[in-house]
Enzyme design. Structure first.
Site, PDB file in Angstrom:
ATOM      1  N   LYS A 131      26.465  -4.455  -1.299  1.00  0.00           N
ATOM      2  CA  LYS A 131      27.681  -4.219  -1.418  1.00  0.00           C
ATOM      3  C   LYS A 131      28.369  -3.335  -0.436  1.00  0.00           C
ATOM      4  O   LYS A 131      29.660  -3.238  -0.568  1.00  0.00           O
ATOM      5  CB  LYS A 131      27.968  -3.468  -2.883  1.00  0.00           C
ATOM      6  CG  LYS A 131      27.422  -4.282  -4.207  1.00  0.00           C
ATOM      7  CD  LYS A 131      27.842  -3.389  -5.362  1.00  0.00           C
ATOM      8  CE  LYS A 131      27.171  -4.109  -6.520  1.00  0.00           C
ATOM      9  NZ  LYS A 131      27.506  -3.021  -7.832  1.00  0.00           N
ATOM     10  N   ARG A 134       0.738  -1.294   0.101  1.00  0.00           N
ATOM     11  CA  ARG A 134       0.060  -0.032  -0.041  1.00  0.00           C
ATOM     12  C   ARG A 134       0.909   1.233  -0.057  1.00  0.00           C
ATOM     13  O   ARG A 134       0.601   2.296  -0.809  1.00  0.00           O
ATOM     14  CB  ARG A 134      -0.945  -0.050   1.126  1.00  0.00           C
ATOM     15  CG  ARG A 134      -2.417  -0.620   0.952  1.00  0.00           C
ATOM     16  CD  ARG A 134      -2.476  -1.287   2.333  1.00  0.00           C
ATOM     17  NE  ARG A 134      -1.741  -2.376   2.718  1.00  0.00           N
ATOM     18  CZ  ARG A 134      -1.614  -3.749   2.263  1.00  0.00           C
ATOM     19  NH1 ARG A 134      -2.819  -4.231   1.510  1.00  0.00           N
ATOM     20  NH2 ARG A 134      -0.864  -4.449   2.541  1.00  0.00           N
ATOM     21  N   THR A 135       1.788   1.328   0.893  1.00  0.00           N
ATOM     22  CA  THR A 135       2.554   2.559   1.205  1.00  0.00           C
ATOM     23  C   THR A 135       3.489   2.974  -0.419  1.00  0.00           C
ATOM     24  O   THR A 135       3.313   3.997  -0.711  1.00  0.00           O
ATOM     25  CB  THR A 135       3.572   2.625   2.551  1.00  0.00           C
ATOM     26  OG1 THR A 135       2.542   2.183   3.477  1.00  0.00           O
ATOM     27  CG2 THR A 135       4.083   4.016   2.575  1.00  0.00           C
ATOM     28  N   ARG A 146      11.502   3.602   3.373  1.00  0.00           N
ATOM     29  CA  ARG A 146      11.135   2.507   4.644  1.00  0.00           C
ATOM     30  C   ARG A 146      12.172   1.882   4.638  1.00  0.00           C
ATOM     31  O   ARG A 146      12.874   1.276   4.076  1.00  0.00           O
ATOM     32  CB  ARG A 146       9.968   1.667   4.080  1.00  0.00           C
ATOM     33  CG  ARG A 146       9.691   0.470   5.119  1.00  0.00           C
ATOM     34  CD  ARG A 146       8.408  -0.069   4.916  1.00  0.00           C
ATOM     35  NE  ARG A 146       7.230   0.750   5.114  1.00  0.00           N
ATOM     36  CZ  ARG A 146       5.924   0.182   5.048  1.00  0.00           C
ATOM     37  NH1 ARG A 146       5.806  -1.199   4.559  1.00  0.00           N
ATOM     38  NH2 ARG A 146       4.997   0.901   5.149  1.00  0.00           N
TER      39      ARG A 146
END
Ligand code: NCD
Length: 389
Positions: A144, A112-113, A165
């Site tokens: 990396k 959703r976000t 996020r």
């Protein structure tokens, strides 16, 4: 790493005027909890109430915590979201963000976000690039050994705004406010910390569904006040790990102007609302907090039932998760003894805490809530990228 909150927004009338700050010892630092993985060389400041009814205050601003938004700023955002909804429903969108690019950077799962930010950008004529840093499909250079700061600094060369996020609490604030970025960063969830844009769309949904007014200084807002008396919000489930309820409790406390707010926390033992959130809410004289273990009792007289899932991925001991996961289920039987006007919300995803038989109940508004997410994020992007509603 040192975080400073330079002014606390303790304003019983929730105007934009600053009020005396609390003593340093009582500062609610909950929204900016500090991860042990952070280095300690940077000083970071979250300015409370800096996003106001003046659209220019939003231009190029980061959004890391709900505490940044004054109540008149909230009203501006919500009125803009309402006009975005009309725009989408009439002509689908416009081209105000043409040639603008959003970097959508997710180190934890999201449907959703991430998608609502991407759709919001496209509805306004912009576009996006997506980096999946999640454990399964990590395609970012963090594999990396690149630092999060470097990854974001790099993406800023291609994009105008970053939505980030990350599983580490405080990491988004560290990146956004640490001095290394030159473009706005929006917090899309930092571990068990905050999820400010979810709280914005949640309060917008409550405001919209119940017909609340957020008016502070201009007489009544355009939203007609249908709701009278207290606003009783039950928060159910995993309040310990749920960043959405951390942000929501704070934002509701900050915006409860016309209605006395009663927050009822109903959780299994060990998954209670963290004390730093309760201490923050405690500063607002209009907000009361109560604890329940019986969901049937908790919903009596309630206006909102906000359900959360038990967050399996945050448990160190899977046995503990197994013990608490089925503690509460919202089903037809519970709904039959709940008030007729009580809306049911959930940030989603749900596991089995809301039975699908509830979906057809008109009080279940989690899919409308989800749709509102796009309108609220369109409003936010317009304000942050253009400084205009
Ligand atoms: C929530 C989240 O990621 O914090 N989901 C969302 O953003 N809509 C809630 C959750 O994962 O349980």
């Amino acid at each position: 790493m040192l975080y400073i909150i330079d002014s606390i927004d303790y304003d019983p009338y929730l105007t934009d005027a600053c009020v005396p700050p609390l003593s340093p010892l009582s500062l609610p630092v909950s929204n900016i909890s500090i991860s042990s993985t952070m280095d300690d060389s940077t000083t970071t400041t979250v300015t409370s109430n800096s996003l106001t009814s003046d659209p220019k205050t939003w231009l190029s601003s980061n959004l890391v915590s709900v505490t940044q938004i004054s109540t008149s700023g909230l009203l501006l955002l919500f009125e803009t979201a309402q006009s975005m909804r009309t725009l989408v429903r009439t002509v689908g969108g416009d081209s105000r963000l043409r040639h603008r690019v959003l970097a959508s950077v997710f180190y934890e799962a999201s449907t959703r976000t991430s998608c609502s930010f991407q759709a919001a950008m496209m509805r306004l004529g912009g576009t996006f690039l997506h980096v999946d840093g999640g454990a399964g499909g990590n395609t970012s250079a963090s594999k990396k050994g690149e630092s999060l700061e470097d990854t974001i600094r790099c993406l800023e060369c291609y994009a105008d705004v970053t939505v980030l996020r990350h599983p580490t609490t405080g990491s988004v604030q560290r990146v956004a406010l640490g001095g290394g970025t030159v473009k706005p960063v929006i917090n899309a969830g930092d571990g068990v910390g905050e999820h400010p844009t979810q709280a914005l769309l949640d309060v917008f949904t409550i405001w919209d569904e119940l017909g609340l007014s957020l008016d502070i200084e201009h007489g009544d807002s355009k939203n007609e006040t249908k709701h009278a008396g207290q606003l009783v919000v039950v928060m159910l489930g995993d309040l310990k790990h749920g960043r959405t309820v951390h942000s929501l409790a704070k934002l509701l406390a900050r915006s409860s102007i016309k209605h006395e707010l009663v927050l009822r926390y109903c959780t299994p033992k060990t998954l209670e609302m963290p004390s730093h959130v309760k201490e923050y809410v405690d500063q607002f004289p209009n907000a009361k907090q109560e604890e329940y273990s019986d969901i049937r009792e908790a919903v009596q007289g309630a206006n909102v039932l906000y359900v959360t899932r038990v967050q399996k991925e945050r448990f160190e001991d899977i046995k503990h998760y197994e013990d608490v996961k089925g503690a509460y289920v919202v089903d037809g039987t519970l709904m039959s003894c709940a008030p007729p006007g009580m809306i049911v919300m959930h940030p989603l995803p749900r596991v089995d805490e809301i039975h699908t038989e509830v979906d057809a109940d008109p009080r279940a508004c989690y899919f409308r809530e989800m749709e509102n997410g796009m309108f609220v994020r369109m409003a936010l992007l317009s304000l942050v990228l253009l400084g205009s509603p």
